[in-house]
Enzyme design. Structure first.
Site, PDB file in Angstrom:
ATOM      1  N   GLU A 181     -27.739  25.919  -6.037  1.00 56.46           N
ATOM      2  CA  GLU A 181     -27.137  26.977  -5.213  1.00 56.46           C
ATOM      3  C   GLU A 181     -26.294  26.440  -4.065  1.00 56.46           C
ATOM      4  O   GLU A 181     -26.385  26.929  -2.936  1.00 56.46           O
ATOM      5  CB  GLU A 181     -28.233  27.924  -4.690  1.00 56.46           C
ATOM      6  N   ASN A 223     -27.287  23.701 -10.669  1.00 56.35           N
ATOM      7  CA  ASN A 223     -27.905  24.991 -11.022  1.00 56.35           C
ATOM      8  C   ASN A 223     -27.482  26.058 -10.015  1.00 56.35           C
ATOM      9  O   ASN A 223     -27.470  25.805  -8.809  1.00 56.35           O
ATOM     10  CB  ASN A 223     -29.440  24.815 -10.970  1.00 56.35           C
ATOM     11  N   GLU A 289     -33.073  30.382 -15.484  1.00 56.04           N
ATOM     12  CA  GLU A 289     -34.064  31.189 -14.754  1.00 56.04           C
ATOM     13  C   GLU A 289     -34.010  32.639 -15.206  1.00 56.04           C
ATOM     14  O   GLU A 289     -34.045  33.570 -14.397  1.00 56.04           O
ATOM     15  CB  GLU A 289     -33.815  31.103 -13.232  1.00 56.04           C
ATOM     16  N   ASP A 291     -34.451  36.335 -16.161  1.00 60.49           N
ATOM     17  CA  ASP A 291     -35.320  37.513 -16.136  1.00 60.49           C
ATOM     18  C   ASP A 291     -34.421  38.746 -16.081  1.00 60.49           C
ATOM     19  O   ASP A 291     -33.282  38.664 -15.623  1.00 60.49           O
ATOM     20  CB  ASP A 291     -36.369  37.496 -15.001  1.00 60.49           C
TER      21      ASP A 291
HETATM   22  C1  XIL Z   1     -38.472  31.348  -6.384  1.00 60.67           C
HETATM   23  C2  XIL Z   1     -39.888  31.346  -6.880  1.00 60.67           C
HETATM   24  O1  XIL Z   1     -39.923  31.984  -8.113  1.00 60.67           O
HETATM   25  C3  XIL Z   1     -40.804  32.018  -5.888  1.00 60.67           C
HETATM   26  O2  XIL Z   1     -42.158  31.865  -6.299  1.00 60.67           O
HETATM   27  C4  XIL Z   1     -40.619  31.416  -4.507  1.00 60.67           C
HETATM   28  O3  XIL Z   1     -41.379  32.120  -3.566  1.00 60.67           O
HETATM   29  C5  XIL Z   1     -39.172  31.440  -4.108  1.00 60.67           C
HETATM   30  O4  XIL Z   1     -38.396  30.794  -5.097  1.00 60.67           O
HETATM   31  N1  XIL Z   1     -33.519  30.708  -7.571  1.00 60.67           N
HETATM   32  C6  XIL Z   1     -34.173  29.511  -7.735  1.00 60.67           C
HETATM   33  C7  XIL Z   1     -35.653  29.462  -7.781  1.00 60.67           C
HETATM   34  O5  XIL Z   1     -33.510  28.489  -7.977  1.00 60.67           O
HETATM   35  O6  XIL Z   1     -36.152  28.267  -7.260  1.00 60.67           O
HETATM   36  C8  XIL Z   1     -36.267  30.622  -7.041  1.00 60.67           C
HETATM   37  O7  XIL Z   1     -37.675  30.586  -7.276  1.00 60.67           O
HETATM   38  C9  XIL Z   1     -35.667  31.925  -7.524  1.00 60.67           C
HETATM   39  C10 XIL Z   1     -34.171  31.959  -7.271  1.00 60.67           C
END
Ligand code: XIL
Length: 836
Positions: A181, A223, A289, A291
């Site tokens: 990010e 990422n 990631e 969802d």
């Molecule tokens: C999130 C986790 O899922 C949570 O458990 C934590 O509290 C915060 O981070 N982008 C990312 C991940 O790259 O690392 C993040 O994960 C979600 C958004």
């Protein structure tokens, strides 16, 4: 100076010192060579073998890994979590355990590896691959990484983190999200982070070079989120990684997060086109990631999950058709443990449900890996989860002594179909249970593909069997066609689900003879509209602003100065307070106890930008006033912002105020509004099962529970001209009643609503109740309550689930009761609508 020297690992200046004893590369040129070859292709041998009938197997068949982010607490405390993870997935990413802040939660001198070790160890024990996440990210940092530290200290701390972690897990972790990010959301450049501020833009390159120096076999990714399709941010990421690759920085690919909302999910084409830009650079891509949120989707849970399945399949398919897309990781795998609930609000975004059962999304993923063609976008999503058999026999069975099996490498689409052999009667075909997918009284589109085995031609049919405890079994023919053994034939028609006391509904394929039958791609779609008509008469203000009123001393007019659609919008001028607005009255237009999708397009004038809000003012008669913010957005003077929210109108008898308005955080900005939409949510409800609930022409279908006499009265009416009155009550349980025995079904849920009133001068308790007899045993249930006198109607609006009764109820009597003997009871606008 220590820090500077560490950063120059790849420059070779202090390599011997830094990596001494940890077996890393020891020449600069070696690192450079690795970079060059790594960009060209992987050097890692993935283990893709997996138990058949799993996600891992489906992905392995395409040469890909499929994985999930793993939550340490769930892994350790829930055996079912650990078991499903090891069975279904080939790839593991610690959700938090390998973030810098997790590894160094307190001091720069201390480390905490138990959680990361446990996750990596469990993966190793199950021959799963591991992706580490993440070295350089502006969130979840150790407490000592603050703007107060020096550039040198940050440099050395980061280098120390990379060295410590890479040394520990070398050979165990296949790939790393090295930088996470780092690009600004608007694509204007790098995100303003502590790394950019302290280390300058070169930090990204240096991080990749450092990680690579410790393990040339590890795949290294950049990422990010919001880069799923071609947009300003993905353009910026493309420019960043293109620059890195062209200079032989050891970056091997890009991770695309894919935290998706189903209401705005990217299309297959848009994803594939975007991925191609990255693979054209010689880089790999991965979905890192995934969802899919569905809380914002209008309609029943069944519909939400069917749409979610479609989106999962589409995203997996976009990876599968992209040669450089090497893996797909969901962010968690069970709805029981998802970061979405805490960040975006309660939702069910993952492929397994709270109890670890496969959701429709799971089957969508398997179909995506199996190459099943995507659904036509013009069709409502298929409600049947395992429609293609690609994941095995889940949800399928057959009748009698016949045998059902999955036919591998024989399919209409994908690789598999259902195969029924040993048939001795035409009705013994492949069967899918749809009991929980259909609402009684609704009509669906149903279809399937069928092929014969061992007979040149025969008639085949798609049939529904609806079992009812009152009327027995009903067989409903959906479609008939001539089929053969040379290919699959489509069966397509409609299924009108009856309103009997339904205990089970199934769809099955049959034939006239008893030859073998194959079936594939069975579908059940709900073509009914999700939303009712727009309550706003002229939503795009093409003929003025009638129906709207001013909140505060403002002027509302239609204008051609701006338009989101058509030629005009509405404009509010002369504002002096944030709440000054144009408002639309819903009193008398919207129904109590009902939800509306409410929204519109807004921009501001006279200021560069301001927040805008869609707000509802709700005052139940005699109650307090509630201001409900339905939606918020940032608006500018140059572009339109969308406001979209749900207005759940409370079930109060009448309203002093019920309206919505568009306001702004700026007290003086002009507000433009266009394309307003206020539409009732309809999806998931069946029709009203009460034939005569409005009491306009007769009391037909109703009788006195106990001695009361029933009559129509025009003395009181909630809707229309008359209502029902029960007089001559001699006990509290007396009242008007109707039989639902053949209408409601055990175990199903109903939206029950009615308006009640009494002849009592003071409000008194009124109840809606049901008397139910199951297998000879009678019970009484309370369905809903209200307090009502003779001054006003009181609403009762509840969702009621009828108890289970496997043999079917022999009596269900629904009645109104409660007040003392002698008090008359009124009833009006009664409805029972099945919900899913
Ligand atoms: C999130 C986790 O899922 C949570 O458990 C934590 O509290 C915060 O981070 N982008 C990312 C991940 O790259 O690392 C993040 O994960 C979600 C958004």
């Amino acid at each position: 100076m220590r820090a500077k020297r560490l950063w120059s690992v790849v420059g070779g200046v202090v390599l011997g010192m830094v990596v001494a004893g940890c077996g890393g590369p020891n020449t600069d040129s070696e690192a450079q060579n690795t970079a060059a070859t790594a960009v060209a292709g992987p050097s890692w041998n993935d283990t893709l073998a997996a138990t058949t009938g799993t996600l891992a197997a489906a992905a392995a068949a395409t040469g890909r890994l499929v994985g999930a982010a793993v939550d340490y607490g769930a892994l350790i405390n829930e055996p079912a979590y650990a078991q499903l993870l090891s069975q279904e997935l080939s790839y593991v990413t610690p959700e938090n355990a390998t973030k810098w802040g997790s590894l160094q939660p307190t001091l720069a001198t201390s480390w905490s590896f138990p959680q990361a070790d446990a996750i990596v160890g469990a993966a190793m024990a199950h021959t799963q691959q591991v992706k580490g996440h993440t070295f350089v990210w502006h969130q979840q940092l150790p407490p000592f990484v603050t703007d107060g530290i020096s550039t040198d200290d940050l440099t050395s701390m980061l280098a120390h983190n990379i060295q410590t972690v890479m040394t520990r897990y070398r050979g165990q972790i296949r790939a790393w999200d090295v930088v996470n990010e780092a690009v600004a959301d608007d694509g204007s450049g790098l995100r303003d982070t502590i790394f950019l501020r302290k280390l300058g833009p070169g930090y990204i390159e240096r991080a990749f070079r450092m990680v690579n120096a410790f393990d040339q076999n590890a795949r290294l990714y950049y990422n990010d989120y919001g880069i799923e399709t071609i947009n300003a941010k993905s353009n910026a990421v493309l420019a960043l990684v293109s620059d890195l690759a062209s200079r032989n920085v050891p970056i091997h690919g890009v991770g695309f997060q894919f935290h998706v909302d189903a209401t705005s999910a990217p299309s297959f084409d848009a994803i594939v086109q975007n991925f191609r830009r990255f693979t054209a650079l010689g880089l790999a891509v991965n979905i890192s990631e995934l969802d899919v949120r569905v809380a914002n989707v209008a309609g029943s849970r069944v519909k939400k999950l069917a749409l979610q399945k479609q989106i999962y399949q589409r995203i997996v398919a976009a990876c599968v058709v992209t040669p450089g897309c090497e893996s797909l990781t969901t962010w968690g795998f069970t709805d029981r443990h998802s970061w979405i609930d805490g960040t975006f609000g309660a939702d069910d975004p993952l492929p397994f449900d709270d109890n670890y059962a496969r959701k429709p999304a799971y089957y969508g993923m398997v179909d995506g890996f199996a190459g099943v063609p995507l659904d036509d976008a013009t069709l409502a999503p298929n409600l049947i989860a395992n429609a293609t058999l690609e994941a095995g026999l889940d949800g399928w069975s057959t009748w009698g002594g016949a045998t059902i099996a999955v036919a591998a490498d024989h399919a209409h689409t994908g690789k598999k179909s259902a195969w029924v052999s040993g048939r001795t009667a035409g009705w013994q075909g492949p069967v899918v249970d749809v009991t929980s997918l259909v609402a009684r009284g609704r009509t669906y589109d149903a279809s399937a593909w069928a092929q014969l085995g061992g007979a040149a031609s025969d008639q085949v049919g798609l049939t529904a069997k609806v079992s009812c405890s009152d009327t027995g079994d009903q067989f409903i023919s959906v479609a008939r066609a001539a089929a053969d053994d040379g290919g699959f034939t489509q069966l397509a028609g409609t299924l009108a689900v009856p309103t009997c006391a339904m205990t089970q509904a199934v769809l099955y394929v049959e034939s006239a003879g008893s030859e073998d039958l194959y079936a594939d791609d069975i579908a059940l779609r709900d073509p009914n509209p999700d939303l009712g008509p727009n309550l706003v008469a002229d939503p795009s203000f093409e003929s003025g602003v009638s129906g709207w009123f001013a909140q505060g001393a403002v002027t509302i007019s239609a204008t051609t100065a701006a338009a989101h659609s058509g030629a005009q919008s509405a404009r509010v001028t002369g504002r002096t307070a944030t709440w000054n607005a144009m408002a639309y009255d819903l009193n008398g237009r919207a129904q109590a106890g009902t939800s509306y999708e409410t929204g519109g397009w807004v921009r501001v004038g006279g200021v560069a930008g301001a927040d805008v809000y869609l707000t509802a003012k709700i005052t139940c008669q005699g109650g307090s006033t509630e201001f409900r913010r339905l939606a918020a957005a940032s608006a500018t003077s140059t572009g339109w912002a969308q406001l979209d929210g749900t207005l759940a109108v409370p079930a109060c008898a009448s309203f002093t105020d019920l309206y919505v308005y568009f306001e702004s955080s700026s007290a003086t900005a002009d507000i433009y509004v266009d394309d307003v939409s206020i539409r009732q949510q309809l999806a998931g409800f069946g029709p009203n099962l009460i034939a005569n609930g409005a009491f306009e022409t007769s009391t037909s279908g109703w009788f006195g529970f106990g001695p009361p006499a029933l009559a129509l009265t025009t003395g009181q009416a909630h809707g229309g001209a008359s209502s029902l009155i029960a007089t001559g009550r001699t006990d509290t349980w007396n009242g008007p009643a109707t039989s639902l025995t053949s209408l409601v079904a055990p175990g199903r849920s109903y939206a029950v609503s009615a308006w009640v009133r009494t002849s009592s001068p003071t409000a008194t308790g009124v109840r809606l109740s049901a008397k139910m007899t199951c297998a000879g045993t009678t019970s009484f249930a309370n369905i809903g309550n209200a307090s009502a006198g003779n001054a006003a109607w009181a609403p009762i609006a509840v969702t009621y689930t009828v108890p289970a009764c496997p043999s079917g109820f022999t009596e269900v009597t629904f009645y109104e009761e409660g007040p003392a003997a002698g008090i008359d009871l009124y009833l009006d606008d009664v409805s029972w609508r099945e919900t899913l």
